[in-house]
Design an enzyme around this catalytic site. Structure first.
Site, mmCIF file in Angstrom:
data_model
loop_
_atom_site.group_PDB
_atom_site.id
_atom_site.type_symbol
_atom_site.label_atom_id
_atom_site.label_comp_id
_atom_site.label_asym_id
_atom_site.label_seq_id
_atom_site.Cartn_x
_atom_site.Cartn_y
_atom_site.Cartn_z
ATOM 1 N N GLY A 28 2.540 -1.285 4.326
ATOM 2 C CA GLY A 28 2.564 0.145 4.028
ATOM 3 C C GLY A 28 3.987 0.625 3.800
ATOM 4 N N GLY A 29 4.568 1.244 4.816
ATOM 5 C CA GLY A 29 5.878 1.887 4.689
ATOM 6 C C GLY A 29 6.933 1.009 4.026
ATOM 7 N N ASN A 76 0.874 -1.178 0.000
ATOM 8 C CA ASN A 76 0.000 0.000 0.000
ATOM 9 C C ASN A 76 0.911 1.227 0.000
ATOM 10 O OD1 ASN A 76 -1.804 2.059 0.452
ATOM 11 N ND2 ASN A 76 -2.269 1.488 2.572
ATOM 12 N N TRP A 77 1.022 1.845 -1.171
ATOM 13 C CA TRP A 77 1.942 2.994 -1.288
ATOM 14 C C TRP A 77 1.402 4.235 -0.604
ATOM 15 C CZ3 TRP A 77 4.113 3.145 -7.050
ATOM 16 C CH2 TRP A 77 4.860 1.981 -7.280
ATOM 17 N N LYS A 78 0.143 4.227 -0.239
ATOM 18 C CA LYS A 78 -0.512 5.414 0.339
ATOM 19 C C LYS A 78 -0.284 6.623 -0.580
ATOM 20 C CE LYS A 78 0.219 3.483 4.897
ATOM 21 N NZ LYS A 78 -0.130 3.649 6.279
ATOM 22 N N GLU A 88 -5.929 -5.047 10.433
ATOM 23 C CA GLU A 88 -4.940 -3.996 10.650
ATOM 24 C C GLU A 88 -5.254 -3.254 11.945
ATOM 25 O OE1 GLU A 88 -2.759 -2.876 6.801
ATOM 26 O OE2 GLU A 88 -4.417 -1.501 7.047
ATOM 27 N N HIS A 143 -9.671 1.207 4.701
ATOM 28 C CA HIS A 143 -8.411 1.418 5.426
ATOM 29 C C HIS A 143 -8.687 2.355 6.599
ATOM 30 C CE1 HIS A 143 -4.339 2.641 6.396
ATOM 31 N NE2 HIS A 143 -3.919 1.581 5.720
ATOM 32 N N GLU A 159 -7.141 4.749 7.755
ATOM 33 C CA GLU A 159 -6.917 6.177 7.477
ATOM 34 C C GLU A 159 -8.141 6.788 6.799
ATOM 35 O OE1 GLU A 159 -3.149 5.662 5.484
ATOM 36 O OE2 GLU A 159 -2.232 5.113 7.404
ATOM 37 N N SER A 161 2.961 -2.242 10.397
ATOM 38 C CA SER A 161 4.397 -2.209 10.705
ATOM 39 C C SER A 161 5.108 -3.529 10.425
ATOM 40 C CB SER A 161 4.623 -1.772 12.156
ATOM 41 O OG SER A 161 4.192 -0.435 12.331
ATOM 42 N N GLY A 163 1.891 2.163 10.749
ATOM 43 C CA GLY A 163 2.829 3.276 10.616
ATOM 44 C C GLY A 163 3.524 3.668 11.909
HETATM 45 C C1 PEP Z 1 -1.082 0.158 5.958
HETATM 46 O O1 PEP Z 1 -1.155 1.359 5.822
HETATM 47 O O2 PEP Z 1 -1.938 -0.585 5.474
HETATM 48 C C2 PEP Z 1 0.039 -0.382 6.718
HETATM 49 C C3 PEP Z 1 0.009 -1.630 7.069
HETATM 50 O O3 PEP Z 1 1.060 0.506 6.996
HETATM 51 P P1 PEP Z 1 2.455 0.165 7.709
HETATM 52 O O4 PEP Z 1 2.970 -1.121 7.144
HETATM 53 O O5 PEP Z 1 3.338 1.324 7.371
HETATM 54 O O6 PEP Z 1 2.189 0.049 9.170
#
Ligand code: PEP
Length: 253
Positions: free
Chosen positions: A230-231, A9-11, A165, A93, A95, A209, A171
């Site tokens: 994500g990151g 997930n590049w956000k 999640e 998501h 967010e 994470s 994040g």
């Molecule tokens: C996400 O945004 O779906 C996610 C899992 O982010 P991260 O891996 O950065 O925690």
């Protein structure tokens, strides 16, 4: 599920130059034993889609409208995503739930629209830290899942991907422990048994994470079918290592 699924997930990150550099490192290097996808910002769907042709990595988006077309300024329909070769779309998501006020019902309607239009929704659900510490995690997760079941037939629900999640893990660098994750995934598998014809065939991902060092342990959990990343998906080496960890977990080593 034998093959794991790893979704980046590049956000709201990237530009044409950085995307191209990242994709150059990913395409051709992804392990064949894992199903992979990247969910990218809308403007880059054509660029990323073109780069991924023949790579085995699927194209994904990060949100979609619940409506088919019309006066919904700023929104993007399922048909528009399909037009660009999108296969997966993230819905719900945390967010978007937090910053755009998306309700369980809206998320379920988006999932239904995606399935109806031939896309695979990756429906996110998870508890906040306050909810976990108040002891209502199970209640919150079942409320989010029940909204999906209330708006999808069992046959439609069978085609979904679920992504657990925990909001406090996204994040933050603080992944949930293997025990916390497996407790929830087992709950979800039991919930699926009451709602779909073949519960073992619905993929349940963990997200929050995930790093190369933690991926193997998390993906080896009995009910884990992969991860939403994500990151770490913005760094080619990390994403490749996470995908490799998924391949190894699927092979049981
Ligand atoms: C996400 O945004 O779906 C996610 C899992 O982010 P991260 O891996 O950065 O925690």
């Amino acid at each position: 599920m034998e093959r794991k699924l790893v979704v980046g997930n590049w956000k709201m990150n990237g530009d044409r130059v950085r995307n191209s550099a990242l994709l150059d490192q990913l395409v051709g290097a992804m392990p064949a034993a894992v199903d992979c996808a990247v969910c990218v910002p809308f403007p880059y769907l054509p660029q990323v889609g073109e780069s991924l042709v023949g790579s085995g990595v699927a194209l994904g988006a990060q949100d979609v409208s619940e409506f088919p077309e019309g006066a919904y300024t700023g929104d993007v329909s399922v048909a528009m995503l399909a037009d660009w070769g999108v296969r997966f779309v993230i819905v719900g998501h945390s967010e978007r739930r937090a910053m755009h006020g998306e309700s369980d019902l809206t998320v379920a309607r988006k999932a239904a629209a995606a399935l109806d239009g031939g896309l695979v929704p990756i429906a996110c659900f998870g508890e906040t830290l306050v909810e976990r510490e108040s002891g209502v995690t199970e209640l919150v997760l079942l409320r989010q899942l029940d909204a999906l079941a209330a708006n999808l037939s069992p046959e439609a629900l069978q085609g979904i991907v679920l992504a657990y999640e925990p909001v406090w893990a996204i994040g933050t660098g603080r992944a949930a422990t293997a025990e916390q994750v497996q407790t929830v995934l087992a709950l979800v598998r039991r919930w699926l048994a009451d709602h779909v014809p073949a519960p073992e065939r619905v993929r349940i991902l963990y997200g929050g994470s995930v790093k190369p060092e933690t991926a193997g342990g998390l993906f080896s959990l009995p009910d884990a079918d992969g991860g939403l990343i994500g990151g770490a998906s913005l760094d080619a080496q990390s994403f490749l290592e996470i995908c490799q960890a998924a391949g190894s977990a699927a092979q049981g080593n």
